[in-house]
Write a protein that holds these residues in place. Structure first.
Motif, PDB file in Angstrom:
ATOM      1  N   GLU A 110       0.817  -1.216   0.000  1.00 27.97           N
ATOM      2  CA  GLU A 110       0.000   0.000   0.000  1.00 27.97           C
ATOM      3  C   GLU A 110       0.851   1.266   0.000  1.00 27.97           C
ATOM      4  N   ASN A 111       2.002   1.229   0.646  1.00 27.66           N
ATOM      5  CA  ASN A 111       2.860   2.405   0.729  1.00 27.66           C
ATOM      6  C   ASN A 111       3.873   2.498  -0.407  1.00 27.66           C
ATOM      7  N   HIS A 112       3.958   1.449  -1.216  1.00 29.68           N
ATOM      8  CA  HIS A 112       4.850   1.436  -2.371  1.00 29.68           C
ATOM      9  C   HIS A 112       4.142   0.667  -3.487  1.00 29.68           C
ATOM     10  N   ARG A 135      -7.926   1.911  -2.162  1.00 27.77           N
ATOM     11  CA  ARG A 135      -7.121   3.138  -2.239  1.00 27.77           C
ATOM     12  C   ARG A 135      -7.814   3.998  -3.279  1.00 27.77           C
TER      13      ARG A 135
END
Length: 185
Positions: A110-112, A135
């Protein structure tokens, strides 16, 4: 097509047996393994039911049914024990109108996010925490089936299931839908 998602087995044959029993009961067509198959990892300690050779034997019996990606605890020596490929950092699976980007989560998460088309389901493990969320900015679904062996943050052992356009998370002990992780795509 009915797809079971499991992750973070970490060499624990008893919990893998439970997951495979559910796979049989549910008549799944494919088993997706999102990494960390044989090795328990240096931060986890050696579980009392740790038996990577038994895990390899159980999975090799189903090699034609398995699609797997490499986890951060998987290495070339693990691949030598398995009769299906596990060394890819990611794979993609198309099921009807649904596109899955399969990865362990230590590289893509989710963060990359990788560059994915809107509507893609990024399926990963690694955190040992079940999750399903959108997202909205990228229009990408984030899905984690949790861990069948070493759940984190007080969660229970879980696996995922995709069937008839529905993605769900299930309790490994009972096979029951856990609630809160059910969407139609």
């Amino acid at each position: 097509m009915k797809i079971m998602f499991i992750s973070d087995i970490h060499g624990m044959h008893q919990t893998l047996k439970q997951a495979l029993d559910h796979a049989d009961r549910l008549s799944v067509d494919q088993i997706v393994i999102l990494g960390d198959i044989l090795y328990h990892g240096p931060r986890n300690g050696v579980p009392s039911v740790y038996d990577p050779a038994a895990v390899a034997d159980m999975l090799n019996e189903r090699k034609d049914q398995i699609l797997a990606v490499r986890g951060n605890c998987d290495a070339e020596v693990d691949q030598m024990m398995l009769k299906f490929p596990i060394m890819a950092d990611y794979s993609e699976l198309i099921c009807g109108n649904n596109r899955f980007f399969l990865t362990h989560g230590h590289l893509w998460n989710e963060n990359h996010l990788p560059d994915l088309p809107a509507g893609t389901i990024l399926a990963h493990g690694h955190t040992h925490i079940p999750e399903l969320k959108m997202r909205f900015q990228e229009k990408i679904w984030i899905f984690n089936p949790g861990s069948i062996s070493l759940p984190k943050n007080g969660n229970i052992r879980t696996f995922g299931l995709f069937h008839d356009g529905k993605l769900t998370v299930h309790d490994l002990e009972s096979g029951n839908f856990t609630g809160g992780f059910h969407n139609e795509f």
